[in-house]
Design a protein around this motif. Sequence first.
Motif, PDB file in Angstrom:
ATOM      1  N   MET A   1     125.662   5.570  56.415  1.00  0.00           N
ATOM      2  CA  MET A   1     126.308   4.434  55.793  1.00  0.00           C
ATOM      3  C   MET A   1     126.948   4.879  54.489  1.00  0.00           C
ATOM      4  O   MET A   1     126.449   5.771  53.820  1.00  0.00           O
ATOM      5  N   THR A   2     127.972   4.205  54.123  1.00  0.00           N
ATOM      6  CA  THR A   2     128.634   4.492  52.856  1.00  0.00           C
ATOM      7  C   THR A   2     128.286   3.410  51.845  1.00  0.00           C
ATOM      8  O   THR A   2     127.739   2.367  52.193  1.00  0.00           O
ATOM      9  N   GLY A   3     128.617   3.646  50.593  1.00  0.00           N
ATOM     10  CA  GLY A   3     128.355   2.666  49.548  1.00  0.00           C
ATOM     11  C   GLY A   3     129.079   1.357  49.783  1.00  0.00           C
ATOM     12  O   GLY A   3     128.564   0.280  49.489  1.00  0.00           O
ATOM     13  N   THR A   4     130.294   1.452  50.337  1.00  0.00           N
ATOM     14  CA  THR A   4     131.062   0.235  50.608  1.00  0.00           C
ATOM     15  C   THR A   4     130.411  -0.601  51.693  1.00  0.00           C
ATOM     16  O   THR A   4     130.333  -1.832  51.576  1.00  0.00           O
ATOM     17  N   LEU A   5     129.924   0.027  52.735  1.00  0.00           N
ATOM     18  CA  LEU A   5     129.252  -0.708  53.810  1.00  0.00           C
ATOM     19  C   LEU A   5     127.963  -1.340  53.308  1.00  0.00           C
ATOM     20  O   LEU A   5     127.649  -2.485  53.654  1.00  0.00           O
ATOM     21  N   ILE A   6     127.241  -0.634  52.469  1.00  0.00           N
ATOM     22  CA  ILE A   6     126.021  -1.193  51.893  1.00  0.00           C
ATOM     23  C   ILE A   6     126.359  -2.395  51.012  1.00  0.00           C
ATOM     24  O   ILE A   6     125.655  -3.405  51.025  1.00  0.00           O
ATOM     25  N   SER A   7     127.453  -2.329  50.273  1.00  0.00           N
ATOM     26  CA  SER A   7     127.886  -3.463  49.452  1.00  0.00           C
ATOM     27  C   SER A   7     128.227  -4.667  50.314  1.00  0.00           C
ATOM     28  O   SER A   7     127.866  -5.803  49.978  1.00  0.00           O
ATOM     29  N   GLY A  54     118.360   1.122  39.827  1.00  0.00           N
ATOM     30  CA  GLY A  54     118.241   2.178  40.811  1.00  0.00           C
ATOM     31  C   GLY A  54     118.406   1.765  42.255  1.00  0.00           C
ATOM     32  O   GLY A  54     118.191   2.575  43.142  1.00  0.00           O
ATOM     33  N   PHE A  55     118.807   0.537  42.526  1.00  0.00           N
ATOM     34  CA  PHE A  55     118.988   0.140  43.919  1.00  0.00           C
ATOM     35  C   PHE A  55     120.409  -0.335  44.200  1.00  0.00           C
ATOM     36  O   PHE A  55     120.639  -1.126  45.094  1.00  0.00           O
ATOM     37  N   ASP A  56     121.369   0.179  43.435  1.00  0.00           N
ATOM     38  CA  ASP A  56     122.766  -0.098  43.743  1.00  0.00           C
ATOM     39  C   ASP A  56     123.189   0.747  44.951  1.00  0.00           C
ATOM     40  O   ASP A  56     122.494   1.691  45.329  1.00  0.00           O
ATOM     41  N   PRO A  57     124.288   0.403  45.602  1.00  0.00           N
ATOM     42  CA  PRO A  57     124.670   1.095  46.842  1.00  0.00           C
ATOM     43  C   PRO A  57     124.841   2.608  46.697  1.00  0.00           C
ATOM     44  O   PRO A  57     124.544   3.358  47.619  1.00  0.00           O
ATOM     45  N   TRP A  58     125.274   3.069  45.542  1.00  0.00           N
ATOM     46  CA  TRP A  58     125.496   4.495  45.393  1.00  0.00           C
ATOM     47  C   TRP A  58     124.196   5.250  45.143  1.00  0.00           C
ATOM     48  O   TRP A  58     124.092   6.426  45.462  1.00  0.00           O
ATOM     49  N   SER A  59     123.195   4.568  44.603  1.00  0.00           N
ATOM     50  CA  SER A  59     121.873   5.194  44.479  1.00  0.00           C
ATOM     51  C   SER A  59     121.185   5.262  45.835  1.00  0.00           C
ATOM     52  O   SER A  59     120.401   6.173  46.091  1.00  0.00           O
ATOM     53  N   ILE A  60     121.470   4.284  46.683  1.00  0.00           N
ATOM     54  CA  ILE A  60     120.886   4.284  48.032  1.00  0.00           C
ATOM     55  C   ILE A  60     121.396   5.488  48.824  1.00  0.00           C
ATOM     56  O   ILE A  60     120.659   6.103  49.587  1.00  0.00           O
ATOM     57  N   MET A  61     122.644   5.845  48.627  1.00  0.00           N
ATOM     58  CA  MET A  61     123.260   6.966  49.351  1.00  0.00           C
ATOM     59  C   MET A  61     123.332   8.228  48.485  1.00  0.00           C
ATOM     60  O   MET A  61     124.200   9.057  48.691  1.00  0.00           O
ATOM     61  N   HIS A  62     122.433   8.410  47.557  1.00  0.00           N
ATOM     62  CA  HIS A  62     122.455   9.553  46.650  1.00  0.00           C
ATOM     63  C   HIS A  62     122.304  10.869  47.415  1.00  0.00           C
ATOM     64  O   HIS A  62     121.405  11.032  48.228  1.00  0.00           O
ATOM     65  N   ASN A  63     123.199  11.809  47.154  1.00  0.00           N
ATOM     66  CA  ASN A  63     123.199  13.137  47.777  1.00  0.00           C
ATOM     67  C   ASN A  63     123.238  13.078  49.299  1.00  0.00           C
ATOM     68  O   ASN A  63     122.580  13.861  49.981  1.00  0.00           O
ATOM     69  N   GLU A  64     123.999  12.121  49.833  1.00  0.00           N
ATOM     70  CA  GLU A  64     124.166  11.956  51.285  1.00  0.00           C
ATOM     71  C   GLU A  64     122.862  11.654  52.014  1.00  0.00           C
ATOM     72  O   GLU A  64     122.756  11.844  53.212  1.00  0.00           O
ATOM     73  N   ASN A  65     121.840  11.213  51.287  1.00  0.00           N
ATOM     74  CA  ASN A  65     120.581  10.795  51.889  1.00  0.00           C
ATOM     75  C   ASN A  65     120.482   9.276  51.818  1.00  0.00           C
ATOM     76  O   ASN A  65     120.850   8.675  50.814  1.00  0.00           O
ATOM     77  N   PHE A  66     119.949   8.682  52.850  1.00  0.00           N
ATOM     78  CA  PHE A  66     119.782   7.234  52.896  1.00  0.00           C
ATOM     79  C   PHE A  66     118.351   6.894  52.488  1.00  0.00           C
ATOM     80  O   PHE A  66     117.399   7.329  53.117  1.00  0.00           O
ATOM     81  N   HIS A  67     118.209   6.114  51.411  1.00  0.00           N
ATOM     82  CA  HIS A  67     116.899   5.699  50.920  1.00  0.00           C
ATOM     83  C   HIS A  67     116.621   4.288  51.415  1.00  0.00           C
ATOM     84  O   HIS A  67     117.165   3.314  50.890  1.00  0.00           O
ATOM     85  N   PHE A  68     115.774   4.179  52.442  1.00  0.00           N
ATOM     86  CA  PHE A  68     115.535   2.908  53.112  1.00  0.00           C
ATOM     87  C   PHE A  68     114.847   1.892  52.190  1.00  0.00           C
ATOM     88  O   PHE A  68     115.172   0.703  52.219  1.00  0.00           O
ATOM     89  N   GLY A  69     113.929   2.324  51.367  1.00  0.00           N
ATOM     90  CA  GLY A  69     113.233   1.415  50.454  1.00  0.00           C
ATOM     91  C   GLY A  69     114.180   0.783  49.447  1.00  0.00           C
ATOM     92  O   GLY A  69     114.081  -0.406  49.146  1.00  0.00           O
ATOM     93  N   LEU A  70     115.096   1.579  48.917  1.00  0.00           N
ATOM     94  CA  LEU A  70     116.083   1.045  47.986  1.00  0.00           C
ATOM     95  C   LEU A  70     117.029   0.079  48.686  1.00  0.00           C
ATOM     96  O   LEU A  70     117.467  -0.915  48.097  1.00  0.00           O
ATOM     97  N   PHE A  71     117.336   0.350  49.949  1.00  0.00           N
ATOM     98  CA  PHE A  71     118.203  -0.547  50.722  1.00  0.00           C
ATOM     99  C   PHE A  71     117.529  -1.908  50.929  1.00  0.00           C
ATOM    100  O   PHE A  71     118.165  -2.944  50.778  1.00  0.00           O
ATOM    101  N   ILE A  72     116.242  -1.894  51.251  1.00  0.00           N
ATOM    102  CA  ILE A  72     115.506  -3.150  51.426  1.00  0.00           C
ATOM    103  C   ILE A  72     115.459  -3.919  50.106  1.00  0.00           C
ATOM    104  O   ILE A  72     115.652  -5.142  50.075  1.00  0.00           O
ATOM    105  N   THR A  73     115.220  -3.221  49.010  1.00  0.00           N
ATOM    106  CA  THR A  73     115.216  -3.860  47.694  1.00  0.00           C
ATOM    107  C   THR A  73     116.570  -4.481  47.393  1.00  0.00           C
ATOM    108  O   THR A  73     116.659  -5.605  46.891  1.00  0.00           O
TER     109      THR A  73
END
Length: 101
Positions: A1-7, A54-73
Amino acid sequence: MTGTLISLISICFGILGANSLGFILKKYSFGPIGNTIIGVFGSVFLIKSFGRLGFDPWSIMHNENFHFGLFITNCVVSFLGGLLGLLILKLIVLKINNSKG
């Protein structure tokens, strides 16, 4: 996912929050279109305000890794943003109407 899709997903949760509150509590509803608009702005406002924690869309996708906990938050905060946006706006409208007359 990208930051835009997460937004976009985040905004959808804000819309869902505002419309679900408007459906459950009819006296707080501004109709489907009004609730949708309020949900968008409430979600964006809350994510922009508290996303720096720390749970904005770009932090969720930090270093091309998807952080599921931050996404739920992020989704929960967006949902709450839609709820709070609808509640606050309805309270403002009621206050303005009571002061008129």
